[in-house]
Design a protein around this motif. Sequence first.
Motif, PDB file in Angstrom:
ATOM      1  N   ASP A   1       0.762  -1.321   0.039  1.00  0.00           N
ATOM      2  CA  ASP A   1       0.086   0.003  -0.135  1.00  0.00           C
ATOM      3  C   ASP A   1       0.711   1.198   0.247  1.00  0.00           C
ATOM      4  N   CYS A   2       1.754   1.488  -0.798  1.00  0.00           N
ATOM      5  CA  CYS A   2       2.655   2.466  -1.095  1.00  0.00           C
ATOM      6  C   CYS A   2       2.455   3.197  -2.158  1.00  0.00           C
ATOM      7  N   CYS A   3       1.358   3.183  -2.718  1.00  0.00           N
ATOM      8  CA  CYS A   3       0.886   3.800  -3.904  1.00  0.00           C
ATOM      9  C   CYS A   3      -0.360   4.700  -3.342  1.00  0.00           C
ATOM     10  N   VAL A   4       0.056   6.023  -3.034  1.00  0.00           N
ATOM     11  CA  VAL A   4      -0.913   7.243  -2.597  1.00  0.00           C
ATOM     12  C   VAL A   4      -1.094   8.337  -3.379  1.00  0.00           C
ATOM     13  N   PRO A   5      -2.258   8.914  -2.979  1.00  0.00           N
ATOM     14  CA  PRO A   5      -2.325  10.052  -3.698  1.00  0.00           C
ATOM     15  C   PRO A   5      -1.305  11.190  -3.238  1.00  0.00           C
ATOM     16  N   ASP A   6      -0.845  11.843  -4.286  1.00  0.00           N
ATOM     17  CA  ASP A   6       0.351  12.780  -4.125  1.00  0.00           C
ATOM     18  C   ASP A   6      -0.426  14.392  -4.103  1.00  0.00           C
ATOM     19  N   ASP A   7      -0.306  14.903  -2.873  1.00  0.00           N
ATOM     20  CA  ASP A   7      -0.788  16.147  -2.441  1.00  0.00           C
ATOM     21  C   ASP A   7      -0.110  17.128  -3.092  1.00  0.00           C
ATOM     22  N   GLU A   8       1.005  17.211  -3.890  1.00  0.00           N
ATOM     23  CA  GLU A   8       1.687  18.015  -4.349  1.00  0.00           C
ATOM     24  C   GLU A   8       1.239  18.144  -5.930  1.00  0.00           C
ATOM     25  N   HIS A   9       0.648  17.274  -6.278  1.00  0.00           N
ATOM     26  CA  HIS A   9       0.196  17.290  -7.734  1.00  0.00           C
ATOM     27  C   HIS A   9      -1.420  16.750  -7.830  1.00  0.00           C
ATOM     28  N   VAL A  10      -2.283  18.185  -7.369  1.00  0.00           N
ATOM     29  CA  VAL A  10      -3.520  17.758  -7.367  1.00  0.00           C
ATOM     30  C   VAL A  10      -4.180  18.155  -8.705  1.00  0.00           C
ATOM     31  N   GLU A  11      -5.243  17.296  -9.059  1.00  0.00           N
ATOM     32  CA  GLU A  11      -5.802  17.715 -10.405  1.00  0.00           C
ATOM     33  C   GLU A  11      -7.394  17.045 -10.286  1.00  0.00           C
ATOM     34  N   THR A  12      -8.265  17.742 -10.991  1.00  0.00           N
ATOM     35  CA  THR A  12      -9.694  17.587 -11.145  1.00  0.00           C
ATOM     36  C   THR A  12      -9.798  16.179 -12.094  1.00  0.00           C
ATOM     37  N   GLU A  13     -10.959  15.508 -11.692  1.00  0.00           N
ATOM     38  CA  GLU A  13     -11.234  14.404 -12.793  1.00  0.00           C
ATOM     39  C   GLU A  13     -11.317  14.824 -14.258  1.00  0.00           C
ATOM     40  N   GLU A  14     -11.666  16.040 -14.568  1.00  0.00           N
ATOM     41  CA  GLU A  14     -11.598  16.609 -15.954  1.00  0.00           C
ATOM     42  C   GLU A  14     -10.378  16.863 -16.411  1.00  0.00           C
ATOM     43  N   GLU A  15      -9.128  17.288 -15.494  1.00  0.00           N
ATOM     44  CA  GLU A  15      -7.938  17.546 -15.972  1.00  0.00           C
ATOM     45  C   GLU A  15      -7.223  16.295 -16.159  1.00  0.00           C
ATOM     46  N   LEU A  16      -7.598  15.243 -15.499  1.00  0.00           N
ATOM     47  CA  LEU A  16      -7.220  13.769 -15.485  1.00  0.00           C
ATOM     48  C   LEU A  16      -7.577  13.243 -16.902  1.00  0.00           C
ATOM     49  N   LEU A  17      -8.726  13.437 -17.143  1.00  0.00           N
ATOM     50  CA  LEU A  17      -9.476  12.819 -18.421  1.00  0.00           C
ATOM     51  C   LEU A  17      -8.642  13.357 -19.547  1.00  0.00           C
ATOM     52  N   GLY A  18      -8.549  14.974 -19.285  1.00  0.00           N
ATOM     53  CA  GLY A  18      -8.079  15.490 -20.488  1.00  0.00           C
ATOM     54  C   GLY A  18      -6.758  15.159 -20.738  1.00  0.00           C
ATOM     55  N   LYS A  19      -5.739  14.974 -19.744  1.00  0.00           N
ATOM     56  CA  LYS A  19      -4.608  14.378 -19.998  1.00  0.00           C
ATOM     57  C   LYS A  19      -4.327  12.862 -20.495  1.00  0.00           C
ATOM     58  N   GLN A  20      -5.593  12.232 -20.369  1.00  0.00           N
ATOM     59  CA  GLN A  20      -5.361  10.677 -20.774  1.00  0.00           C
ATOM     60  C   GLN A  20      -5.837  10.952 -22.210  1.00  0.00           C
ATOM     61  N   ARG A  21      -6.747  11.951 -22.546  1.00  0.00           N
ATOM     62  CA  ARG A  21      -7.200  12.019 -24.059  1.00  0.00           C
ATOM     63  C   ARG A  21      -6.116  12.370 -24.869  1.00  0.00           C
ATOM     64  N   PHE A  22      -5.235  13.440 -24.485  1.00  0.00           N
ATOM     65  CA  PHE A  22      -4.077  13.965 -24.902  1.00  0.00           C
ATOM     66  C   PHE A  22      -3.090  13.109 -25.152  1.00  0.00           C
ATOM     67  N   MET A  23      -2.550  12.115 -24.252  1.00  0.00           N
ATOM     68  CA  MET A  23      -1.793  11.113 -24.485  1.00  0.00           C
ATOM     69  C   MET A  23      -2.163   9.870 -25.322  1.00  0.00           C
ATOM     70  N   HIS A  24      -3.640   9.625 -25.387  1.00  0.00           N
ATOM     71  CA  HIS A  24      -4.194   8.463 -26.026  1.00  0.00           C
ATOM     72  C   HIS A  24      -5.329   9.230 -26.728  1.00  0.00           C
ATOM     73  N   PRO A  25      -5.061   9.908 -27.668  1.00  0.00           N
ATOM     74  CA  PRO A  25      -6.425  10.458 -28.753  1.00  0.00           C
ATOM     75  C   PRO A  25      -6.992   9.183 -29.243  1.00  0.00           C
ATOM     76  N   PRO A  26      -8.267   9.431 -29.561  1.00  0.00           N
ATOM     77  CA  PRO A  26      -9.235   8.417 -29.873  1.00  0.00           C
ATOM     78  C   PRO A  26      -8.840   8.246 -31.483  1.00  0.00           C
ATOM     79  N   GLU A  27      -8.619   7.180 -32.058  1.00  0.00           N
ATOM     80  CA  GLU A  27      -8.291   6.777 -33.455  1.00  0.00           C
ATOM     81  C   GLU A  27      -9.214   7.026 -34.359  1.00  0.00           C
TER      82      GLU A  27
END
Length: 117
Positions: free
Chosen positions: A91-117
């Motif tokens: 259990d050493c994979c925990v939320p990083d308080d120094e890199h807080v992002e909203t769900e919208e930001e996280l999904l945007g980052k996911q789409r940026f790295m993996h754009p739909p084909e």
Amino acid sequence: MAIIITDECINCGACEPECPNTAIYEGADDWRYKDGTSLEGKVVLPNGNNVDADEAQEPVSDEIYYIVPDKCTECKGFHDEPQCAAVCPVDCCVPDDEHVETEEELLGKQRFMHPPE
């Protein structure tokens, strides 16, 4: 918010193959933005930083597995929960308080790295 691996990590490596963004690396290993993503060449990240996706980056840790915050999406867009935390035996994979992002930001980052084909 990104996930961080604490110094309680036992270097078992269970987390690394579970990451859909290839954001987890073994300690002391260089990393690249292009690893496991659609990124290549010069890109502007969602946070505004200009990077070369092909260029090797310095390891975040020299001793234990680490997660690259710019590539971590907490598995949003892939899974219901962070897969690294789900498989970590200590259990050493925990939320990083120094890199807080909203769900919208996280999904945007996911789409940026993996754009739909």
